[in-house]
Scaffold this motif. Structure first.
Motif, PDB file in Angstrom:
ATOM      1  N   VAL A 174     -18.134  11.437  16.398  1.00 43.73           N
ATOM      2  CA  VAL A 174     -19.462  10.870  16.177  1.00 43.73           C
ATOM      3  C   VAL A 174     -20.499  11.883  16.676  1.00 43.73           C
ATOM      4  CG1 VAL A 174     -21.024   8.968  16.721  1.00 43.73           C
ATOM      5  CG2 VAL A 174     -18.576   8.533  16.442  1.00 43.73           C
ATOM      6  N   PRO A 175     -21.363  12.378  15.794  1.00 46.07           N
ATOM      7  CA  PRO A 175     -22.361  13.366  16.210  1.00 46.07           C
ATOM      8  C   PRO A 175     -23.164  12.890  17.424  1.00 46.07           C
ATOM      9  CG  PRO A 175     -22.371  13.129  13.833  1.00 46.07           C
ATOM     10  CD  PRO A 175     -21.477  12.045  14.375  1.00 46.07           C
ATOM     11  N   GLY A 176     -23.254  13.759  18.403  1.00 44.06           N
ATOM     12  CA  GLY A 176     -24.011  13.461  19.612  1.00 44.06           C
ATOM     13  C   GLY A 176     -23.262  12.623  20.632  1.00 44.06           C
ATOM     14  N   GLN A 177     -22.091  12.099  20.248  1.00 40.06           N
ATOM     15  CA  GLN A 177     -21.320  11.261  21.176  1.00 40.06           C
ATOM     16  C   GLN A 177     -19.898  11.749  21.385  1.00 40.06           C
ATOM     17  OE1 GLN A 177     -21.535   7.089  20.313  1.00 40.06           O
ATOM     18  NE2 GLN A 177     -23.671   7.214  19.676  1.00 40.06           N
ATOM     19  N   GLY A 178     -19.443  12.693  20.567  1.00 45.65           N
ATOM     20  CA  GLY A 178     -18.071  13.183  20.684  1.00 45.65           C
ATOM     21  C   GLY A 178     -17.080  12.261  20.011  1.00 45.65           C
ATOM     22  N   ARG A 179     -15.820  12.389  20.427  1.00 49.27           N
ATOM     23  CA  ARG A 179     -14.761  11.578  19.829  1.00 49.27           C
ATOM     24  C   ARG A 179     -14.803  10.153  20.366  1.00 49.27           C
ATOM     25  NH1 ARG A 179     -10.773  16.207  20.528  1.00 49.27           N
ATOM     26  NH2 ARG A 179     -10.777  17.164  18.476  1.00 49.27           N
ATOM     27  N   MET A 180     -14.679   9.219  19.439  1.00 45.89           N
ATOM     28  CA  MET A 180     -14.621   7.805  19.822  1.00 45.89           C
ATOM     29  C   MET A 180     -13.332   7.215  19.272  1.00 45.89           C
ATOM     30  SD  MET A 180     -18.509   6.497  19.289  1.00 45.89           S
ATOM     31  CE  MET A 180     -18.165   5.000  20.197  1.00 45.89           C
ATOM     32  N   LYS A 181     -12.562   6.542  20.135  1.00 44.63           N
ATOM     33  CA  LYS A 181     -11.323   5.894  19.698  1.00 44.63           C
ATOM     34  C   LYS A 181     -11.673   4.691  18.830  1.00 44.63           C
ATOM     35  CE  LYS A 181      -8.275   3.263  22.103  1.00 44.63           C
ATOM     36  NZ  LYS A 181      -7.321   2.927  23.164  1.00 44.63           N
ATOM     37  N   VAL A 182     -11.012   4.609  17.677  1.00 42.25           N
ATOM     38  CA  VAL A 182     -11.267   3.551  16.725  1.00 42.25           C
ATOM     39  C   VAL A 182     -10.161   2.490  16.782  1.00 42.25           C
ATOM     40  CG1 VAL A 182     -11.666   3.046  14.273  1.00 42.25           C
ATOM     41  CG2 VAL A 182     -12.360   5.237  15.209  1.00 42.25           C
ATOM     42  N   GLU A 183      -8.918   2.943  16.947  1.00 43.16           N
ATOM     43  CA  GLU A 183      -7.780   2.026  16.918  1.00 43.16           C
ATOM     44  C   GLU A 183      -6.570   2.741  17.491  1.00 43.16           C
ATOM     45  OE1 GLU A 183      -5.409  -0.784  13.680  1.00 43.16           O
ATOM     46  OE2 GLU A 183      -7.001   0.538  12.985  1.00 43.16           O
ATOM     47  N   THR A 184      -5.596   1.967  17.944  1.00 41.18           N
ATOM     48  CA  THR A 184      -4.314   2.508  18.376  1.00 41.18           C
ATOM     49  C   THR A 184      -3.236   1.879  17.506  1.00 41.18           C
ATOM     50  OG1 THR A 184      -5.097   2.773  20.650  1.00 41.18           O
ATOM     51  CG2 THR A 184      -2.718   2.784  20.314  1.00 41.18           C
ATOM     52  N   ILE A 185      -2.352   2.724  16.974  1.00 41.80           N
ATOM     53  CA  ILE A 185      -1.255   2.239  16.142  1.00 41.80           C
ATOM     54  C   ILE A 185       0.064   2.617  16.805  1.00 41.80           C
ATOM     55  CG2 ILE A 185      -2.603   2.276  14.013  1.00 41.80           C
ATOM     56  CD1 ILE A 185      -1.148   4.866  13.262  1.00 41.80           C
ATOM     57  N   GLY A 186       1.140   1.944  16.384  1.00 44.28           N
ATOM     58  CA  GLY A 186       2.419   2.193  17.044  1.00 44.28           C
ATOM     59  C   GLY A 186       3.606   2.096  16.114  1.00 44.28           C
ATOM     60  N   MET A 187       4.745   1.827  16.730  1.00 44.45           N
ATOM     61  CA  MET A 187       6.024   1.791  16.046  1.00 44.45           C
ATOM     62  C   MET A 187       5.958   0.949  14.772  1.00 44.45           C
ATOM     63  SD  MET A 187       9.683   0.604  17.581  1.00 44.45           S
ATOM     64  CE  MET A 187       9.332  -1.141  17.600  1.00 44.45           C
ATOM     65  N   GLY A 188       6.509   1.508  13.700  1.00 45.37           N
ATOM     66  CA  GLY A 188       6.558   0.788  12.434  1.00 45.37           C
ATOM     67  C   GLY A 188       5.340   0.964  11.556  1.00 45.37           C
ATOM     68  N   GLU A 189       4.367   1.752  12.023  1.00 47.26           N
ATOM     69  CA  GLU A 189       3.129   1.887  11.248  1.00 47.26           C
ATOM     70  C   GLU A 189       3.016   3.249  10.563  1.00 47.26           C
ATOM     71  OE1 GLU A 189      -0.338  -0.408  12.390  1.00 47.26           O
ATOM     72  OE2 GLU A 189       0.447  -0.292  14.438  1.00 47.26           O
ATOM     73  N   LEU A 190       2.135   3.292   9.579  1.00 49.24           N
ATOM     74  CA  LEU A 190       1.802   4.502   8.832  1.00 49.24           C
ATOM     75  C   LEU A 190       0.634   5.198   9.510  1.00 49.24           C
ATOM     76  CD1 LEU A 190       1.670   6.257   6.098  1.00 49.24           C
ATOM     77  CD2 LEU A 190      -0.024   4.560   5.387  1.00 49.24           C
ATOM     78  N   LEU A 191       0.741   6.502   9.664  1.00 45.69           N
ATOM     79  CA  LEU A 191      -0.377   7.315  10.133  1.00 45.69           C
ATOM     80  C   LEU A 191      -0.769   8.256   9.006  1.00 45.69           C
ATOM     81  CD1 LEU A 191      -2.370   8.556  12.099  1.00 45.69           C
ATOM     82  CD2 LEU A 191      -0.496   9.924  13.043  1.00 45.69           C
ATOM     83  N   GLY A 192      -1.957   8.011   8.440  1.00 49.54           N
ATOM     84  CA  GLY A 192      -2.512   8.905   7.438  1.00 49.54           C
ATOM     85  C   GLY A 192      -2.464   8.354   6.028  1.00 49.54           C
ATOM     86  N   TRP A 193      -3.626   8.364   5.383  1.00 51.02           N
ATOM     87  CA  TRP A 193      -3.686   8.050   3.955  1.00 51.02           C
ATOM     88  C   TRP A 193      -4.551   9.065   3.212  1.00 51.02           C
ATOM     89  CZ3 TRP A 193      -5.807   3.951   7.112  1.00 51.02           C
ATOM     90  CH2 TRP A 193      -7.188   3.964   7.216  1.00 51.02           C
ATOM     91  N   SER A 194      -5.252   9.908   3.934  1.00 52.73           N
ATOM     92  CA  SER A 194      -6.133  10.900   3.300  1.00 52.73           C
ATOM     93  C   SER A 194      -5.359  11.903   2.450  1.00 52.73           C
ATOM     94  CB  SER A 194      -6.940  11.642   4.368  1.00 52.73           C
ATOM     95  OG  SER A 194      -7.707  10.732   5.121  1.00 52.73           O
ATOM     96  N   TRP A 195      -4.084  12.058   2.701  1.00 52.60           N
ATOM     97  CA  TRP A 195      -3.238  13.003   1.967  1.00 52.60           C
ATOM     98  C   TRP A 195      -3.110  12.637   0.487  1.00 52.60           C
ATOM     99  CZ3 TRP A 195       1.025  11.120  -0.533  1.00 52.60           C
ATOM    100  CH2 TRP A 195       1.414   9.822  -0.182  1.00 52.60           C
ATOM    101  N   LEU A 196      -3.360  11.354   0.158  1.00 58.62           N
ATOM    102  CA  LEU A 196      -3.164  10.890  -1.216  1.00 58.62           C
ATOM    103  C   LEU A 196      -4.418  10.980  -2.076  1.00 58.62           C
ATOM    104  CD1 LEU A 196      -1.109   9.655  -3.182  1.00 58.62           C
ATOM    105  CD2 LEU A 196      -1.736   7.403  -2.308  1.00 58.62           C
TER     106      LEU A 196
END
Length: 157
Positions: free
Chosen positions: A65-87
């Motif tokens: 986030v400009p002017g604020q740095g990285r902000m955590k949006v969500e935490t995901i774990g076992m059994g989940e998908l990480l990433g959809w931008s590749w498609l």
């Protein structure tokens, strides 16, 4: 590197019920990988060359986030998908991700999977359908968090 089999992929919730033939195709583009805690898997705005199906551990999704740095949006774990931008063109990450704990995952070569999807439209539809479900679920969770945060800020005025 440990060889990934169709049987191993069949046990992951994201791929549950997918045909054996499609799992075999995906296994050819996959590797079993491990990341230590605090390892950055992807960076907001960078090329999306891989995606992951988490087998263990947790990953924090963040946004610069400009002017604020990285902000955590969500935490995901076992059994989940990480990433959809590749498609989706232009194949750049919409979020960053960092391992919040040690992580084991199936890592997929995005270009290879896209090529498989182009040559087999049924596989392409199957993956897109599953991915759309994940995106919709995460958007709904974000909506709930925003409404909750909004009502808390109104109550503190």
């Amino acid at each position: 590197m440990i060889e990934v089999t169709a049987e191993a992929l069949a046990n992951h919730p994201f791929l549950h019920g997918m045909s054996r033939d499609h799992l075999a195709v995906l296994a050819e583009a996959a590797a079993d990988v491990m990341f230590p805690a605090r390892h950055r898997l992807c960076e907001d705005g960078h090329n999306a060359t891989h995606f992951w199906l988490l087998q263990s551990g947790q990953v924090a999704l963040d946004l610069d986030v400009p002017g604020q740095g990285r902000m955590k949006v969500e935490t995901i774990g076992m059994g989940e998908l990480l990433g959809w931008s590749w498609l989706f063109p232009p194949y750049r990450w919409a979020f960053g991700a960092v391992a919040a704990s040690p992580v084991e995952a199936f890592e997929f070569d995005a270009r290879a999977v896209r090529a498989c999807c182009e040559s087999d439209p049924v596989l392409g539809y199957e993956l897109t359908h599953r991915l759309a479900y994940v995106v919709a679920k995460r958007l709904q969770a974000t909506r709930v968090r925003l409404i909750s945060a909004s009502s808390q800020s109104v109550g503190s005025r």
